[in-house]
Design an enzyme around this catalytic site. Structure first.
Site: not given
Ligand code: GLC
Length: 430
Positions: A37, A39, A85, A163, A165, A352, A395
């Site tokens: 992923w 970020w 996934y 990010g 979601d 979130w 997480e």
């Molecule tokens: C979820 C989060 C996102 C992150 C991803 C992987 O989708 O909302 O911010 O990048 O998980 O950890």
């Protein structure tokens, strides 16, 4: 916390990072998120840099190697197949090698590259210089594709690009997305994590409708800008991009690329100007805006405090925002909740819509420190430290009880522990 506990937690954090290493890239957590992923990888490099700087650089280099010709850096790179996934490469339909999703994610990379570059163990400018040109193309893509009218605000085309979601900010703009063509699909996230912690079905249908829209227009930036039903200026995305442009400009100067430095600076100035359009006088903070319909988010979220991370907040606004942050913190045990804890939509464990995220805490704390609010910054750091030390490398965390949620052994939580939240020698008790 005593020194032994710190040593054990540091060691555990390093094990999580090396355990989630799939060879040149790190998965956020096994099972739930089995790919690279965007970020996450950038933020994970900070953790690696505390014990293996070479590996930290590699994480970013692998990520940037998946950049599209347009400049876009995708949000997921599907280096290997994994049936566990959804939505996988077929749903995104991007037809690229390596296979990727079609959207992007918050551009923290330049800020992290600056950190690696200034790391005392860094060998020289070469690795940073090789990334600067790619970062310039990605940031220019944001300007061209996501702000074609040059307003100084970039749009996201899917909540996942933020990010963050399922933040309540997206509820109103998402309500206009037509889901009639979505059909049946099987989610995989709720097989790994309790459904009460994940986005609800109605939201997921809209997420899939937006993936379908992008696929249908071949992920063409001009068609997306013209017609995507979701076109929203996320306060978090805009703040993170602004900061990244400043850091890119600094980096480009440092490695002797003045043209890029100047371009990044010009883009940063445009974004600074645009950002003020997100200020809401009634709410006393910066909020997201629906650019298609001139709607605004009705509440502050943790993203509002990323204004500090972006740069200097004008003193009058900063004072009011910090006062409001204090009010939030009185309503929870651990800061910073992802959404206003006094709002009826606050949900302390659902993703979130309430929980605390270590990476967002780091960004807010970093911004508060840079704006002169050292004490507030330290409070956030110490809450993050307690959450991880008492609960584990989850997480995210419930701001009321500290309970961990989502995936366990999470890479970016381990990274934040190693690079920021772990106690310094002078902070250790005997
Ligand atoms: C979820 C989060 C996102 C992150 C991803 C992987 O989708 O909302 O911010 O990048 O998980 O950890």
């Amino acid at each position: 916390m005593d020194a032994n506990k710190k040593t054990a937690l540091d060691e555990r954090a390093r094990q999580i990072l090396t355990g989630n290493d799939r060879g040149g890239y790190t998965v956020p957590t096994k099972n739930l998120y089995p790919f690279q992923w965007n970020w996450d990888s950038a933020l994970v490099a900070l953790g690696f840099s505390t014990f293996d700087l070479d590996r930290a650089w590699t994480e970013i280099e692998t990520l940037m190697s998946a950049q599209w010709d347009t400049g876009k850096l995708p949000h997921i790179i599907f280096w290997k197949d994994d049936e566990g996934y959804f939505p996988g490469p077929d749903q995104w339909g991007t037809d690229r090698t390596p296979r990727t999703s079609g959207i992007t994610q918050p551009p923290v990379v330049a800020t992290i590259v600056r950190r690696l570059f200034t790391h005392p163990g860094n060998a020289g400018p070469d690795r940073a210089a090789a990334l600067v040109e790619k970062l310039d193309r990605w940031h220019q893509w944001f300007a061209d594709a996501r702000d074609p009218d040059g307003t100084g605000l970039v749009a996201i085309i899917h909540p996942w690009e933020s990010g963050r979601d399922n933040l309540p900010d997206w509820d109103a703009p998402l309500s206009y997305v037509d889901t009639s063509g979505v059909g049946d699909y099987q989610r995989r996230d709720t097989q790994h994590v309790d459904a009460d912690q994940r986005p609800q079905k109605a939201d997921y249908d809209r997420y899939m409708a937006l993936v379908g829209f992008g696929r249908a227009v071949g992920w063409d930036d001009a068609k997306i800008a013209a017609d995507c039903p979701f076109w929203v200026a996320d306060v978090g995305m805009n703040a993170i991009l602004r900061r990244a442009e400043h850091d890119l400009s600094w980096l480009a100067d440092a490695v002797g690329l003045p043209d890029i430095a100047r371009r990044a600076q010009e883009r940063a100035e445009r974004l600074e100007h645009g950002f003020e359009a997100l200020w809401d006088e009634d709410l006393k903070g910066y909020v997201s805006r629906d650019l298609r319909r001139e709607g605004r988010a009705k509440d502050l979220s943790a993203g509002s405090w990323l204004a500090f991370y972006a740069g200097q907040v004008h003193p009058a606004g900063a004072e009011r925002m910090v006062a409001l942050l204090g009010e939030w913190l009185q309503q929870v045990t651990y800061s910073v909740p992802s959404f206003d804890p006094g709002n009826p939509l606050f949900d302390s464990i659902r993703y979130w819509r309430g929980p605390v995220w270590a990476i967002v805490n780091w960004m807010i704390a970093d911004g508060l420190m840079r704006n002169g609010y050292a004490q507030h910054s330290e409070t956030i750091r110490s809450h993050t430290r307690t959450l991880i030390a008492e609960t584990g490398f989850y997480e995210y965390f419930c701001p009321l009880t500290g309970r961990g949620g989502g995936g366990d052994d999470f890479s970016w939580t381990a990274s934040m522990w190693l690079s920021w939240a772990t106690p310094l020698p002078e902070e250790l008790g005997s």
